[in-house]
Design a protein around this motif. Sequence first.
Motif, PDB file in Angstrom:
ATOM      1  N   GLU A   1      38.333  32.402  28.038  1.00  0.00           N
ATOM      2  CA  GLU A   1      36.669  31.779  27.827  1.00  0.00           C
ATOM      3  C   GLU A   1      35.843  31.305  29.062  1.00  0.00           C
ATOM      4  O   GLU A   1      34.735  31.503  28.439  1.00  0.00           O
ATOM      5  N   GLU A   2      36.497  30.637  30.030  1.00  0.00           N
ATOM      6  CA  GLU A   2      35.724  29.975  31.011  1.00  0.00           C
ATOM      7  C   GLU A   2      35.195  31.121  31.493  1.00  0.00           C
ATOM      8  O   GLU A   2      34.038  31.493  32.000  1.00  0.00           O
ATOM      9  N   VAL A   3      36.182  32.099  32.182  1.00  0.00           N
ATOM     10  CA  VAL A   3      35.889  33.296  32.433  1.00  0.00           C
ATOM     11  C   VAL A   3      35.472  34.195  32.778  1.00  0.00           C
ATOM     12  O   VAL A   3      34.257  34.486  32.823  1.00  0.00           O
ATOM     13  N   GLN A   4      35.006  33.956  30.796  1.00  0.00           N
ATOM     14  CA  GLN A   4      34.021  34.924  30.242  1.00  0.00           C
ATOM     15  C   GLN A   4      33.008  34.739  30.577  1.00  0.00           C
ATOM     16  O   GLN A   4      31.257  35.258  30.278  1.00  0.00           O
ATOM     17  N   ARG A   5      32.633  32.867  30.317  1.00  0.00           N
ATOM     18  CA  ARG A   5      31.383  32.394  29.971  1.00  0.00           C
ATOM     19  C   ARG A   5      31.073  32.799  31.830  1.00  0.00           C
ATOM     20  O   ARG A   5      29.666  33.350  31.940  1.00  0.00           O
ATOM     21  N   LEU A   6      31.504  32.781  32.584  1.00  0.00           N
ATOM     22  CA  LEU A   6      30.830  32.836  34.099  1.00  0.00           C
ATOM     23  C   LEU A   6      30.758  34.505  34.747  1.00  0.00           C
ATOM     24  O   LEU A   6      29.635  34.625  34.949  1.00  0.00           O
ATOM     25  N   PHE A   7      31.556  35.496  34.039  1.00  0.00           N
ATOM     26  CA  PHE A   7      31.101  36.529  33.694  1.00  0.00           C
ATOM     27  C   PHE A   7      29.695  37.220  33.028  1.00  0.00           C
ATOM     28  O   PHE A   7      28.485  38.057  33.890  1.00  0.00           O
ATOM     29  N   GLU A   8      29.744  36.510  32.083  1.00  0.00           N
ATOM     30  CA  GLU A   8      28.387  35.899  31.652  1.00  0.00           C
ATOM     31  C   GLU A   8      26.610  35.580  32.718  1.00  0.00           C
ATOM     32  O   GLU A   8      25.802  36.435  32.336  1.00  0.00           O
ATOM     33  N   LEU A   9      26.993  35.173  32.616  1.00  0.00           N
ATOM     34  CA  LEU A   9      26.565  34.142  33.235  1.00  0.00           C
ATOM     35  C   LEU A   9      25.563  35.159  35.095  1.00  0.00           C
ATOM     36  O   LEU A   9      24.466  35.272  35.303  1.00  0.00           O
ATOM     37  N   LEU A  10      26.973  35.303  35.942  1.00  0.00           N
ATOM     38  CA  LEU A  10      26.487  36.695  36.586  1.00  0.00           C
ATOM     39  C   LEU A  10      25.662  37.917  36.366  1.00  0.00           C
ATOM     40  O   LEU A  10      25.165  38.266  37.595  1.00  0.00           O
ATOM     41  N   LEU A  11      25.967  38.167  35.296  1.00  0.00           N
ATOM     42  CA  LEU A  11      25.917  39.523  34.614  1.00  0.00           C
ATOM     43  C   LEU A  11      24.344  40.005  33.705  1.00  0.00           C
ATOM     44  O   LEU A  11      23.291  40.247  34.128  1.00  0.00           O
ATOM     45  N   LYS A  12      23.846  38.143  33.815  1.00  0.00           N
ATOM     46  CA  LYS A  12      22.296  38.253  33.362  1.00  0.00           C
ATOM     47  C   LYS A  12      21.385  37.271  34.380  1.00  0.00           C
ATOM     48  O   LYS A  12      20.310  37.350  34.410  1.00  0.00           O
ATOM     49  N   SER A  13      22.280  37.025  36.114  1.00  0.00           N
ATOM     50  CA  SER A  13      21.535  36.714  37.055  1.00  0.00           C
ATOM     51  C   SER A  13      20.332  37.214  37.917  1.00  0.00           C
ATOM     52  O   SER A  13      19.955  36.957  38.051  1.00  0.00           O
ATOM     53  N   GLY A  14      20.993  38.294  37.820  1.00  0.00           N
ATOM     54  CA  GLY A  14      19.921  38.704  38.990  1.00  0.00           C
ATOM     55  C   GLY A  14      20.662  39.856  39.944  1.00  0.00           C
ATOM     56  O   GLY A  14      20.374  39.906  41.462  1.00  0.00           O
ATOM     57  N   ALA A  15      22.066  39.304  40.288  1.00  0.00           N
ATOM     58  CA  ALA A  15      22.563  39.083  41.391  1.00  0.00           C
ATOM     59  C   ALA A  15      22.945  40.996  41.702  1.00  0.00           C
ATOM     60  O   ALA A  15      23.623  41.331  40.493  1.00  0.00           O
ATOM     61  N   ASP A  16      23.624  41.136  42.390  1.00  0.00           N
ATOM     62  CA  ASP A  16      24.097  42.284  42.854  1.00  0.00           C
ATOM     63  C   ASP A  16      25.355  42.526  43.106  1.00  0.00           C
ATOM     64  O   ASP A  16      26.156  41.959  43.113  1.00  0.00           O
ATOM     65  N   ILE A  17      25.969  43.938  42.810  1.00  0.00           N
ATOM     66  CA  ILE A  17      27.138  43.920  42.115  1.00  0.00           C
ATOM     67  C   ILE A  17      28.105  43.568  43.521  1.00  0.00           C
ATOM     68  O   ILE A  17      29.442  42.651  43.832  1.00  0.00           O
ATOM     69  N   HIS A  18      27.290  42.932  44.848  1.00  0.00           N
ATOM     70  CA  HIS A  18      28.376  42.893  46.131  1.00  0.00           C
ATOM     71  C   HIS A  18      28.392  41.118  45.908  1.00  0.00           C
ATOM     72  O   HIS A  18      29.467  40.474  46.151  1.00  0.00           O
ATOM     73  N   GLU A  19      27.837  40.651  45.701  1.00  0.00           N
ATOM     74  CA  GLU A  19      27.954  38.652  45.642  1.00  0.00           C
ATOM     75  C   GLU A  19      28.121  38.671  43.999  1.00  0.00           C
ATOM     76  O   GLU A  19      29.361  38.133  44.247  1.00  0.00           O
ATOM     77  N   MET A  20      28.538  39.381  43.044  1.00  0.00           N
ATOM     78  CA  MET A  20      28.889  39.279  41.601  1.00  0.00           C
ATOM     79  C   MET A  20      30.276  39.315  41.795  1.00  0.00           C
ATOM     80  O   MET A  20      31.177  38.664  41.484  1.00  0.00           O
ATOM     81  N   ASN A  21      31.134  39.838  42.642  1.00  0.00           N
ATOM     82  CA  ASN A  21      32.504  40.687  43.510  1.00  0.00           C
ATOM     83  C   ASN A  21      33.169  39.709  43.828  1.00  0.00           C
ATOM     84  O   ASN A  21      34.334  39.385  44.345  1.00  0.00           O
ATOM     85  N   THR A  22      31.978  39.681  44.714  1.00  0.00           N
ATOM     86  CA  THR A  22      32.706  38.378  45.906  1.00  0.00           C
ATOM     87  C   THR A  22      33.153  36.596  44.902  1.00  0.00           C
ATOM     88  O   THR A  22      33.829  36.421  45.119  1.00  0.00           O
ATOM     89  N   VAL A  23      32.363  36.578  43.665  1.00  0.00           N
ATOM     90  CA  VAL A  23      32.752  35.235  43.245  1.00  0.00           C
ATOM     91  C   VAL A  23      34.097  36.184  42.166  1.00  0.00           C
ATOM     92  O   VAL A  23      34.969  34.862  41.993  1.00  0.00           O
ATOM     93  N   ARG A  24      33.820  36.610  41.224  1.00  0.00           N
ATOM     94  CA  ARG A  24      34.720  37.037  40.484  1.00  0.00           C
ATOM     95  C   ARG A  24      36.281  37.654  41.319  1.00  0.00           C
ATOM     96  O   ARG A  24      37.475  36.607  41.160  1.00  0.00           O
ATOM     97  N   LYS A  25      36.151  37.793  42.841  1.00  0.00           N
ATOM     98  CA  LYS A  25      37.431  37.584  43.638  1.00  0.00           C
ATOM     99  C   LYS A  25      38.473  35.922  43.765  1.00  0.00           C
ATOM    100  O   LYS A  25      38.815  36.288  43.747  1.00  0.00           O
ATOM    101  N   HIS A  26      36.889  35.591  43.696  1.00  0.00           N
ATOM    102  CA  HIS A  26      37.518  33.861  44.298  1.00  0.00           C
ATOM    103  C   HIS A  26      37.711  32.756  43.098  1.00  0.00           C
ATOM    104  O   HIS A  26      38.383  32.243  42.719  1.00  0.00           O
ATOM    105  N   VAL A  27      37.882  33.516  41.838  1.00  0.00           N
ATOM    106  CA  VAL A  27      38.766  33.219  40.334  1.00  0.00           C
ATOM    107  C   VAL A  27      39.970  34.281  39.850  1.00  0.00           C
ATOM    108  O   VAL A  27      39.927  33.562  38.172  1.00  0.00           O
ATOM    109  N   SER A  28      40.997  34.622  40.678  1.00  0.00           N
ATOM    110  CA  SER A  28      41.351  36.141  40.140  1.00  0.00           C
ATOM    111  C   SER A  28      42.567  35.496  41.001  1.00  0.00           C
ATOM    112  O   SER A  28      42.573  35.405  42.130  1.00  0.00           O
ATOM    113  N   GLY A  29      43.866  35.976  40.828  1.00  0.00           N
ATOM    114  CA  GLY A  29      44.705  35.997  41.148  1.00  0.00           C
ATOM    115  C   GLY A  29      45.438  37.706  41.650  1.00  0.00           C
ATOM    116  O   GLY A  29      46.316  37.619  42.556  1.00  0.00           O
ATOM    117  N   ILE A  30      44.358  38.122  41.328  1.00  0.00           N
ATOM    118  CA  ILE A  30      44.738  39.851  41.175  1.00  0.00           C
ATOM    119  C   ILE A  30      43.793  40.810  42.722  1.00  0.00           C
ATOM    120  O   ILE A  30      44.236  41.203  43.553  1.00  0.00           O
TER     121      ILE A  30
END
Length: 443
Positions: A153-182
């Motif tokens: 649920e917390e990761v879902q919330r983070l993804f939703e915030l990123l998708l609505k923020s206006g961040a580009d794909i490089h920025e969004m995926n930088t964040v996603r990498k650092h809340v993941s073990g994959i």
Amino acid sequence: MSDVTGAATAHATAIFLEGVSAVHPAALMHKNVQPVPGGIQIAGTFFPLAPGAKIGIIGAGKAVAAMAQALENILSDYPLYGLVITKYDHTLPLQHIEIIAAAHPVPDAQGVAATRRLLHLADNRAPQDLLLFLLSGGASALLADYPEGSSLEEVQRLFELLLKSGADIHEMNTVRKHVSGIKGGQLAKKIYPATLCTLILSDVPGNDPHVIGSGPTVPDPSTFADTLTILERYALVPQIPPALLEHLRKGLAGAIPETPKPGDPHFSHTHNYLTGTNTLSLEAAAHKARQLGYHTEILTDTATGDAATLGRQLAQQAIDWQGPTPACLLIGGESTVQVTGTGLGGRNQQLALAAGPLLQAYPHITLLSGGTDGTDGPTDAAGAVVNAAIMQQATALHLDAQAYLRNNDAYHFFEAAGGLLKTGPTQTNVMDIVVVIIEAVSF
């Protein structure tokens, strides 16, 4: 398509679809993977297979069903096994490889369970097996996990915030990498020392492998510090769930290991191959446009930035066109939208709607913007087409384009006025294509 008619609309649609067809995984896989005596050849590199060896195929993304289906056909003489994860409604029948559908662009429990099964399968391969990883856009959500102490649920919330923020794909995926073990090279690290070959369809401007699908099999140059800088840039830090924020701060302090970086020996047995790009799609679209009689120019394959701003810029560029006509201008890339309204739409529909008011007085110009995956935002449309006729229909219906634009409600605007582009899932994904048709004007 809607019932909007006209040669320019039909031609723009045909040009777009030709670009999509050119990057269908069936053609791309046959081009890049061939069985040869004693093994297989991938993008010109020979990989031997010992007697009794199997080929394991795993992957994630919107295009992996078609990629896996093509490989089952190409490698039919070899024993295959595997599991791929794709978006709901994007599955295809497979004979030897299991396929699981999960949520995109926000991960769900099905994605978490499927990812765990994929990792288990990779961990239990035989030492002599060759492992192929299929990667396309969408993998950042479909390879779903979360840090220890956090929750889905917390990761879902983070993804939703990123998708609505206006961040580009490089920025969004930088964040996603650092809340993941994959993500961020960590999948390759888990699979090492086995030989791993990744076949990639790019959905990011510039085709950076470490950005595509959050780069699960390539070294990651980004850091926890970069992640927090991005969250601060978009004023998201106060909204981040506490457990995730604590995880990021521990990473910044060195209490959690960084993602593996360039030069890490864990990548010594990993090979990454870029098999499909937006450039290939644009070149095929340009060929089709020339066949239809248009003077054609590819303006860029790396268009980025705010969708509405880009839409207005492209409309003005068409209005100011001084080149030969009839003309077709082609643009590839991926725009962004900062969602502040409560409507329904996607970046391609937003781009087209922003262009609409400028084109209302120019009936010789038609603009189409569509996602090559057939999905634009959380809608059933790939994008939209706009021209003076559609805008006149909107005026007759008393639709205020600017109000719909502000409310991020382009879908309902085009649903009423006409212009939605509906292709269904295309089984590929190489960002977006904008087609601008400029017809000859008689005086």
